[in-house]
Design a protein around this motif. Structure first.
Motif, PDB file in Angstrom:
ATOM      1  N   ILE A 248       0.837  -1.207   0.000  1.00 31.18           N
ATOM      2  CA  ILE A 248       0.000   0.000   0.000  1.00 31.18           C
ATOM      3  C   ILE A 248       0.870   1.255   0.000  1.00 31.18           C
ATOM      4  O   ILE A 248       0.635   2.196  -0.769  1.00 31.18           O
ATOM      5  CB  ILE A 248      -0.966  -0.009   1.210  1.00 31.18           C
ATOM      6  CG1 ILE A 248      -2.002  -1.106   1.037  1.00 31.18           C
ATOM      7  CG2 ILE A 248      -1.633   1.352   1.392  1.00 31.18           C
ATOM      8  CD1 ILE A 248      -2.782  -1.443   2.308  1.00 31.18           C
ATOM      9  N   THR A 249       1.898   1.254   0.839  1.00 35.37           N
ATOM     10  CA  THR A 249       2.784   2.414   0.920  1.00 35.37           C
ATOM     11  C   THR A 249       3.543   2.611  -0.380  1.00 35.37           C
ATOM     12  O   THR A 249       3.674   3.733  -0.879  1.00 35.37           O
ATOM     13  CB  THR A 249       3.762   2.265   2.102  1.00 35.37           C
ATOM     14  OG1 THR A 249       3.021   1.996   3.283  1.00 35.37           O
ATOM     15  CG2 THR A 249       4.593   3.516   2.292  1.00 35.37           C
ATOM     16  N   MET A 250       4.051   1.519  -0.955  1.00 29.59           N
ATOM     17  CA  MET A 250       4.763   1.623  -2.219  1.00 29.59           C
ATOM     18  C   MET A 250       3.853   2.197  -3.298  1.00 29.59           C
ATOM     19  O   MET A 250       4.261   3.062  -4.073  1.00 29.59           O
ATOM     20  CB  MET A 250       5.297   0.268  -2.672  1.00 29.59           C
ATOM     21  CG  MET A 250       6.134   0.382  -3.944  1.00 29.59           C
ATOM     22  SD  MET A 250       6.172  -1.117  -4.933  1.00 29.59           S
ATOM     23  CE  MET A 250       4.718  -0.872  -5.927  1.00 29.59           C
ATOM     24  N   THR A 251       2.619   1.745  -3.345  1.00 34.66           N
ATOM     25  CA  THR A 251       1.683   2.236  -4.352  1.00 34.66           C
ATOM     26  C   THR A 251       1.472   3.742  -4.195  1.00 34.66           C
ATOM     27  O   THR A 251       1.513   4.491  -5.187  1.00 34.66           O
ATOM     28  CB  THR A 251       0.341   1.477  -4.258  1.00 34.66           C
ATOM     29  OG1 THR A 251       0.599   0.077  -4.508  1.00 34.66           O
ATOM     30  CG2 THR A 251      -0.661   1.984  -5.265  1.00 34.66           C
ATOM     31  N   ALA A 252       1.279   4.198  -2.972  1.00 38.98           N
ATOM     32  CA  ALA A 252       1.071   5.629  -2.731  1.00 38.98           C
ATOM     33  C   ALA A 252       2.312   6.434  -3.118  1.00 38.98           C
ATOM     34  O   ALA A 252       2.209   7.474  -3.793  1.00 38.98           O
ATOM     35  CB  ALA A 252       0.712   5.869  -1.265  1.00 38.98           C
TER      36      ALA A 252
ATOM     37  N   ILE B 148      -0.299  -1.691  -7.721  1.00 39.06           N
ATOM     38  CA  ILE B 148      -0.956  -2.672  -6.848  1.00 39.06           C
ATOM     39  C   ILE B 148      -0.621  -4.087  -7.310  1.00 39.06           C
ATOM     40  O   ILE B 148      -0.236  -4.939  -6.514  1.00 39.06           O
ATOM     41  CB  ILE B 148      -2.484  -2.437  -6.802  1.00 39.06           C
ATOM     42  CG1 ILE B 148      -2.792  -1.152  -6.046  1.00 39.06           C
ATOM     43  CG2 ILE B 148      -3.193  -3.629  -6.163  1.00 39.06           C
ATOM     44  CD1 ILE B 148      -4.253  -0.719  -6.127  1.00 39.06           C
ATOM     45  N   MET B 149      -0.745  -4.323  -8.622  1.00 39.79           N
ATOM     46  CA  MET B 149      -0.479  -5.654  -9.162  1.00 39.79           C
ATOM     47  C   MET B 149       0.980  -6.048  -8.929  1.00 39.79           C
ATOM     48  O   MET B 149       1.270  -7.159  -8.483  1.00 39.79           O
ATOM     49  CB  MET B 149      -0.799  -5.694 -10.655  1.00 39.79           C
ATOM     50  CG  MET B 149      -0.514  -7.027 -11.316  1.00 39.79           C
ATOM     51  SD  MET B 149      -0.899  -7.048 -13.071  1.00 39.79           S
ATOM     52  CE  MET B 149       0.225  -5.833 -13.706  1.00 39.79           C
ATOM     53  N   LYS B 150       1.911  -5.130  -9.190  1.00 39.16           N
ATOM     54  CA  LYS B 150       3.338  -5.412  -9.026  1.00 39.16           C
ATOM     55  C   LYS B 150       3.664  -5.757  -7.578  1.00 39.16           C
ATOM     56  O   LYS B 150       4.339  -6.750  -7.303  1.00 39.16           O
ATOM     57  CB  LYS B 150       4.152  -4.201  -9.479  1.00 39.16           C
ATOM     58  CG  LYS B 150       5.635  -4.354  -9.286  1.00 39.16           C
ATOM     59  CD  LYS B 150       6.379  -3.113  -9.722  1.00 39.16           C
ATOM     60  CE  LYS B 150       7.860  -3.282  -9.435  1.00 39.16           C
ATOM     61  NZ  LYS B 150       8.645  -2.148  -9.880  1.00 39.16           N
ATOM     62  N   SER B 151       3.188  -4.945  -6.652  1.00 36.89           N
ATOM     63  CA  SER B 151       3.537  -5.178  -5.249  1.00 36.89           C
ATOM     64  C   SER B 151       2.862  -6.427  -4.697  1.00 36.89           C
ATOM     65  O   SER B 151       3.476  -7.193  -3.954  1.00 36.89           O
ATOM     66  CB  SER B 151       3.222  -3.956  -4.396  1.00 36.89           C
ATOM     67  OG  SER B 151       1.863  -3.623  -4.466  1.00 36.89           O
ATOM     68  N   LEU B 152       1.621  -6.673  -5.066  1.00 37.32           N
ATOM     69  CA  LEU B 152       0.932  -7.868  -4.559  1.00 37.32           C
ATOM     70  C   LEU B 152       1.503  -9.149  -5.159  1.00 37.32           C
ATOM     71  O   LEU B 152       1.619 -10.158  -4.460  1.00 37.32           O
ATOM     72  CB  LEU B 152      -0.570  -7.771  -4.782  1.00 37.32           C
ATOM     73  CG  LEU B 152      -1.291  -6.719  -3.931  1.00 37.32           C
ATOM     74  CD1 LEU B 152      -2.787  -6.711  -4.242  1.00 37.32           C
ATOM     75  CD2 LEU B 152      -1.045  -6.934  -2.446  1.00 37.32           C
ATOM     76  N   LEU B 153       1.886  -9.104  -6.419  1.00 34.37           N
ATOM     77  CA  LEU B 153       2.525 -10.274  -7.032  1.00 34.37           C
ATOM     78  C   LEU B 153       3.839 -10.586  -6.306  1.00 34.37           C
ATOM     79  O   LEU B 153       4.100 -11.742  -5.957  1.00 34.37           O
ATOM     80  CB  LEU B 153       2.794 -10.030  -8.517  1.00 34.37           C
ATOM     81  CG  LEU B 153       3.585 -11.122  -9.228  1.00 34.37           C
ATOM     82  CD1 LEU B 153       2.780 -12.413  -9.288  1.00 34.37           C
ATOM     83  CD2 LEU B 153       3.990 -10.680 -10.620  1.00 34.37           C
ATOM     84  N   ASN B 154       4.640  -9.575  -6.051  1.00 29.93           N
ATOM     85  CA  ASN B 154       5.894  -9.796  -5.318  1.00 29.93           C
ATOM     86  C   ASN B 154       5.627 -10.273  -3.899  1.00 29.93           C
ATOM     87  O   ASN B 154       6.339 -11.135  -3.387  1.00 29.93           O
ATOM     88  CB  ASN B 154       6.750  -8.528  -5.327  1.00 29.93           C
ATOM     89  CG  ASN B 154       7.508  -8.375  -6.627  1.00 29.93           C
ATOM     90  OD1 ASN B 154       8.304  -9.226  -6.992  1.00 29.93           O
ATOM     91  ND2 ASN B 154       7.248  -7.296  -7.338  1.00 29.93           N
ATOM     92  N   ALA B 155       4.585  -9.746  -3.252  1.00 29.13           N
ATOM     93  CA  ALA B 155       4.248 -10.173  -1.884  1.00 29.13           C
ATOM     94  C   ALA B 155       3.894 -11.662  -1.862  1.00 29.13           C
ATOM     95  O   ALA B 155       4.364 -12.403  -0.996  1.00 29.13           O
ATOM     96  CB  ALA B 155       3.091  -9.340  -1.335  1.00 29.13           C
ATOM     97  N   VAL B 156       3.078 -12.086  -2.812  1.00 25.68           N
ATOM     98  CA  VAL B 156       2.677 -13.497  -2.876  1.00 25.68           C
ATOM     99  C   VAL B 156       3.905 -14.380  -3.130  1.00 25.68           C
ATOM    100  O   VAL B 156       4.077 -15.428  -2.489  1.00 25.68           O
ATOM    101  CB  VAL B 156       1.592 -13.721  -3.955  1.00 25.68           C
ATOM    102  CG1 VAL B 156       1.391 -15.195  -4.255  1.00 25.68           C
ATOM    103  CG2 VAL B 156       0.281 -13.071  -3.525  1.00 25.68           C
ATOM    104  N   LEU B 157       4.766 -13.952  -4.047  1.00 22.47           N
ATOM    105  CA  LEU B 157       5.972 -14.738  -4.333  1.00 22.47           C
ATOM    106  C   LEU B 157       6.893 -14.817  -3.110  1.00 22.47           C
ATOM    107  O   LEU B 157       7.486 -15.863  -2.845  1.00 22.47           O
ATOM    108  CB  LEU B 157       6.715 -14.157  -5.540  1.00 22.47           C
ATOM    109  CG  LEU B 157       6.016 -14.341  -6.882  1.00 22.47           C
ATOM    110  CD1 LEU B 157       6.735 -13.551  -7.984  1.00 22.47           C
ATOM    111  CD2 LEU B 157       5.920 -15.815  -7.251  1.00 22.47           C
ATOM    112  N   ILE B 158       7.014 -13.729  -2.367  1.00 23.84           N
ATOM    113  CA  ILE B 158       7.823 -13.757  -1.139  1.00 23.84           C
ATOM    114  C   ILE B 158       7.243 -14.771  -0.161  1.00 23.84           C
ATOM    115  O   ILE B 158       7.983 -15.580   0.418  1.00 23.84           O
ATOM    116  CB  ILE B 158       7.913 -12.353  -0.499  1.00 23.84           C
ATOM    117  CG1 ILE B 158       8.764 -11.431  -1.361  1.00 23.84           C
ATOM    118  CG2 ILE B 158       8.484 -12.430   0.921  1.00 23.84           C
ATOM    119  CD1 ILE B 158       8.669  -9.953  -0.991  1.00 23.84           C
ATOM    120  N   LEU B 159       5.928 -14.728   0.022  1.00 25.25           N
ATOM    121  CA  LEU B 159       5.287 -15.671   0.952  1.00 25.25           C
ATOM    122  C   LEU B 159       5.495 -17.120   0.517  1.00 25.25           C
ATOM    123  O   LEU B 159       5.672 -18.004   1.353  1.00 25.25           O
ATOM    124  CB  LEU B 159       3.794 -15.365   1.078  1.00 25.25           C
ATOM    125  CG  LEU B 159       3.451 -14.064   1.821  1.00 25.25           C
ATOM    126  CD1 LEU B 159       1.962 -13.776   1.702  1.00 25.25           C
ATOM    127  CD2 LEU B 159       3.880 -14.133   3.272  1.00 25.25           C
TER     128      LEU B 159
END
Length: 181
Positions: free
Chosen positions: A113-117, A151-162
């Motif tokens: 969220i912060t990165m997107t903002a 949003i898509m970029k950060s969430l995709l990376n978040a899922v891959l990290i998890l």
């Protein structure tokens, strides 16, 4: 063997090289200057293992090298570094406060969220300079293009990290790699 600071430095080098290689190999152009790559996955895993300062160092190295393949110059460097640092450092700091799966999810979501903002703000400021277009044209792209992209970029990376953090930790344990004495 080597002291923990040397091992940490070696692991930082490995993660920086890996982040750059995945950027070279997996670059998906979306709209014009926006490309999707998984470097933040590698930097995020490094941040979870080595801490936020190491993640910042890795980010600066990778963003510097990325100039050679992206052709975006100083503005591209600033945008890439700001995106990765914002996402990964916030996620890492929150994960370190609560080193659990829930802590990782919270950290990654707040980081996303912060990165997107931050990226919407920086796109508004820097994209007119980079692309040589009126700020009003960039403002018109913020919600329909730049918001969903970030949003898509950060969430995709978040899922891959998890998905990849535990296997990476198991692999490091299997080879006996430890940052402890």
């Amino acid at each position: 063997m080597f002291s923990p600071p040397i091992r940490k430095l070696v692991l930082m080098g490995v993660f920086a090289a890996l982040a750059y290689v995945v950027t070279l190999l997996i670059r998906i152009p979306l709209f014009g200057f926006l490309t999707l790559d998984p470097k933040d996955t590698v930097i995020g895993i490094a941040g979870f293992i080595l801490g936020p300062l190491a993640a910042i160092g890795i980010t600066l190295i990778v963003a510097s090298l990325e100039i050679m393949i992206s052709g975006t110059g100083l503005i591209g460097f600033l945008m890439n570094a700001a995106a990765s640092i914002t996402f990964v450092v916030i996620a890492t700091l929150l994960y370190r406060r609560n080193p659990s799966f829930k802590g990782a999810i919270v950290g990654l979501l707040v980081g996303a969220i912060t990165m997107t903002a931050v990226m919407l703000f920086l796109n508004y400021l820097l994209t007119p300079i980079y692309m040589g277009i009126p700020r009003a044209d960039v403002a018109a792209m913020l919600v329909p293009a730049l918001l969903p992209f970030n949003i898509m970029k950060s969430l995709l990376n978040a899922v891959l990290i998890l998905l990849l953090y535990r296997p990476v930790m198991r692999a490091l344990d299997a080879v006996g790699f430890s940052l402890e004495e």
